[in-house]
Design an enzyme around this catalytic site. Structure first.
Site, PDB file in Angstrom:
ATOM      1  N   TYR A  71       7.578  -3.272   8.055  1.00 16.39           N
ATOM      2  CA  TYR A  71       7.455  -2.352   6.928  1.00 16.39           C
ATOM      3  C   TYR A  71       8.346  -1.117   7.107  1.00 16.39           C
ATOM      4  O   TYR A  71       8.731  -0.497   6.134  1.00 16.39           O
ATOM      5  CB  TYR A  71       6.002  -1.885   6.778  1.00 16.39           C
ATOM      6  N   ASP A  92      -5.993 -10.440   3.714  1.00 14.93           N
ATOM      7  CA  ASP A  92      -6.239 -11.036   2.391  1.00 14.93           C
ATOM      8  C   ASP A  92      -6.948 -12.382   2.571  1.00 14.93           C
ATOM      9  O   ASP A  92      -7.868 -12.718   1.830  1.00 14.93           O
ATOM     10  CB  ASP A  92      -4.924 -11.259   1.630  1.00 14.93           C
TER      11      ASP A  92
HETATM   12  C1  IPM Z   1      -2.403  -3.652   1.632  1.00 16.80           C
HETATM   13  C2  IPM Z   1      -1.392  -3.833   0.523  1.00 16.80           C
HETATM   14  C3  IPM Z   1      -0.184  -2.972   0.828  1.00 16.80           C
HETATM   15  C4  IPM Z   1       0.419  -3.457   2.145  1.00 16.80           C
HETATM   16  C5  IPM Z   1       0.879  -2.936  -0.274  1.00 16.80           C
HETATM   17  C6  IPM Z   1       0.283  -2.479  -1.595  1.00 16.80           C
HETATM   18  C7  IPM Z   1       2.061  -2.098   0.103  1.00 16.80           C
HETATM   19  O1  IPM Z   1      -1.066  -5.177   0.385  1.00 16.80           O
HETATM   20  O2  IPM Z   1      -2.832  -2.505   1.848  1.00 16.80           O
HETATM   21  O3  IPM Z   1      -2.772  -4.641   2.257  1.00 16.80           O
HETATM   22  O4  IPM Z   1       1.178  -4.422   2.170  1.00 16.80           O
HETATM   23  O5  IPM Z   1       0.105  -2.837   3.178  1.00 16.80           O
HETATM   24 MG    MG Z   2      -2.215  -6.475   1.560  1.00 17.32          MG
END
Ligand code: IPM
Ligand code: MG
Length: 352
Positions: A141, A251
Site C-alpha cells: 500500500y 473480508d
Molecule cells: C479496508 C478497505 C481499505 C483497505 C480500502 C477502502 C482502501 O478495503 O479497510 O479493508 O484496502 O485497507
Molecule cells: Mg478491505
C-alpha cells in the site's frame, strides 16, 4: 473522564451508522458520568467534493490532536474514475499513516443466532473466535517506487512490497501481547516460499515467538491460510499478517459472522490514539435509506472506549448489549430483519 472524539462519517451509509454509534456513546457518557466532545469533519469522497482533497491537512491535524477517531466509510461510484488524481481511499490511507496506526485489529466472532446467515455449515462455526491483526501502514500500500511509466515502448505499472524489520516486529509483538489474553496461539501468515519480504517477516515472527514461549506460534502460507479459514475456522485464534494479505483475509473471515455489517475494527499505534471503523464499506446501493446495520460501528465505538479511553466496563456493556439484542431477535435487513438503522440502535441502547 473527558475525551475529544473526531467523527469522520465519510460517504454512503457512513453518516447513518456513525450517527447511531454517537447516540450509543452519548448514552454511555450520561450513564457513567463521562463527557465526550464530538467534532465532525469531512474525509473521503465528500471531502473531495467540498475541498478538492480526500483528506485536508486541517482534518488530519484535528484527528492527530484528538483522543480517538471514529470513522464510517469512504468511497462510492461517483469517485471511481481510475484516472482521477485523488480518490476517497487515498484519504483513508493518508489518515492511517498520519496517525501512525500500524496495527488493525479485526475480531471475528460468530453469534449462534446468526449462524444460518453464514454460507458455512453451522458445525464449522461452533467456537469461532478469531482476532486478525493486520499490519496497516506498510507493504504494497505504501512501498516506493509506485506509479506508471513507459519502458521500452510499453506502459508499465509498479507497486513495491517493502517492509523494515521494526515494522514487522512491532505488529507481531502486539499480536503476541493480545494472544496472551486469549487462547495463547498466534498464526503468522506470509508467502515465505516466494517473497523476500515474507522471509524477513517469518524470521522476525520466529524471534518474537522465541521471546514469548507461553504463546504457541505457527507459520502459515497465505494461500493455505485462506483455505483454513473456511475449512477449519475454529482452529484459528490470533492471525498476524502484512497489509495486503490482511485486507484480503479479513473480508474472507467476515463472511463467517453472517454479515459484514456486524464487524468492528480498531487501528492502533504507539500512542493511545486510535482509529475505529466498521469493516464494511460505504454500501452506495442502500445509502440514504436508513436500513444499514449500525452494529459494526457501534461495536467499533466499544473498541474505542476499550483501547483509546481505557473504559473496559463501558466497552463490555455495549458488547453485552449487542449480544443480547441479537439473541432477542432484533435484525436489520442484512441479517434477515426489518428494523431500520435507528430502531436497531435503539434496541442496543435499551440494553446498554
Ligand atoms: C479496508 C478497505 C481499505 C483497505 C480500502 C477502502 C482502501 O478495503 O479497510 O479493508 O484496502 O485497507
Ligand atoms: Mg478491505
Amino acid at each position: 473522564m473527558k475525551a475529544n472524539i473526531v467523527l469522520l462519517p465519510g460517504d454512503g451509509i457512513g453518516p447513518e451508522v456513525v450517527c447511531e454509534a454517537v447516540r450509543v456513546l452519548d448514552f454511555v457518557a450520561s450513564k457513567y458520568n463521562h463527557t465526550f466532545k464530538f467534532t465532525e469533519r469531512l474525509m473521503g469522497g465528500c471531502s473531495i467534493d467540498k475541498y478538492g482533497s480526500s483528506l485536508t491537512d486541517e482534518t488530519l491535524a484535528d484527528c492527530q490532536s484528538a483522543d480517538a477517531v471514529l470513522l464510517g466509510a469512504v468511497g462510492g461510484p461517483k469517485w471511481d474514475d481510475l484516472a482521477a488524481k485523488d480518490r476517497p481511499e487515498r484519504g483513508l490511507l493518508a489518515l492511517r499513516k498520519g496517525l501512525g496506526v500500524f496495527a488493525n485489529l479485526r475480531p471475528v466472532k460468530v453469534h449462534p443466532a446468526l449462524m444460518e446467515w453464514s454460507p458455512l455449515k453451522p458445525e464449522k462455526l461452533q467456537g469461532v473466535d478469531i482476532l486478525v491483526v493486520r499490519e496497516l501502514t506498510g507493504g504494497l500500500y505504501f512501498g516506493w517506487p509506485k506509479g506508471r511509466d513507459i519502458k521500452d515502448g510499453r506502459e508499465r505499472a509498479v507497486d513495491t512490497l517493502e517492509y523494515y524489520d521494526y515494522e514487522i516486529r512491532r505488529v507481531v509483538e502486539l499480536a503476541f501481547k493480545l494472544a496472551k489474553g486469549r487462547k495463547k496461539k498466534v498464526t503468522s501468515v506470509d508467502k515465505a516460499n516466494v517473497l523476500e519480504s515474507s522471509r524477513l517477516w517469518r524470521q522476525i515472527a520466529t524471534k518474537v515467538g522465541a521471546e514469548n514461549k507461553d504463546v504457541e506460534l505457527d507459520h502459515m502460507l497465505v494461500d493455505t491460510a485462506s483455505m483454513r479459514l473456511i475449512t477449519d475456522p475454529a482452529w484459528m485464534d490470533v492471525i498476524v499478517t502484512e497489509n495486503m494479505f490482511g485486507d484480503i483475509l479479513t473480508d474472507e473471515a467476515s463472511v463467517l459472522a453472517g454479515s459484514m455489517g456486524m464487524l468492528p475494527s480498531a487501528s492502533l499505534g504507539e500512542s493511545g490514539l486510535g482509529l475505529f471503523e466498521p469493516i464494511h464499506g460505504s454500501a452506495p446501493d442502500i445509502a440514504g435509506k436508513g436500513i444499514a446495520n449500525p452494529t459494526g460501528t457501534i461495536l467499533s465505538s466499544a473498541m474505542l472506549l476499550r483501547h483509546s479511553l481505557k473504559l473496559e466496563t463501558e466497552a463490555a456493556a455495549i458488547e453485552r448489549a449487542v449480544d443480547e439484542t441479537i439473541t432477542a431477535g432484533a435484525r436489520t435487513a442484512d441479517i434477515g430483519g426489518k428494523l431500520t438503522t435507528r430502531q436497531m440502535a435503539d434496541e442496543i441502547i435499551n440494553r446498554t
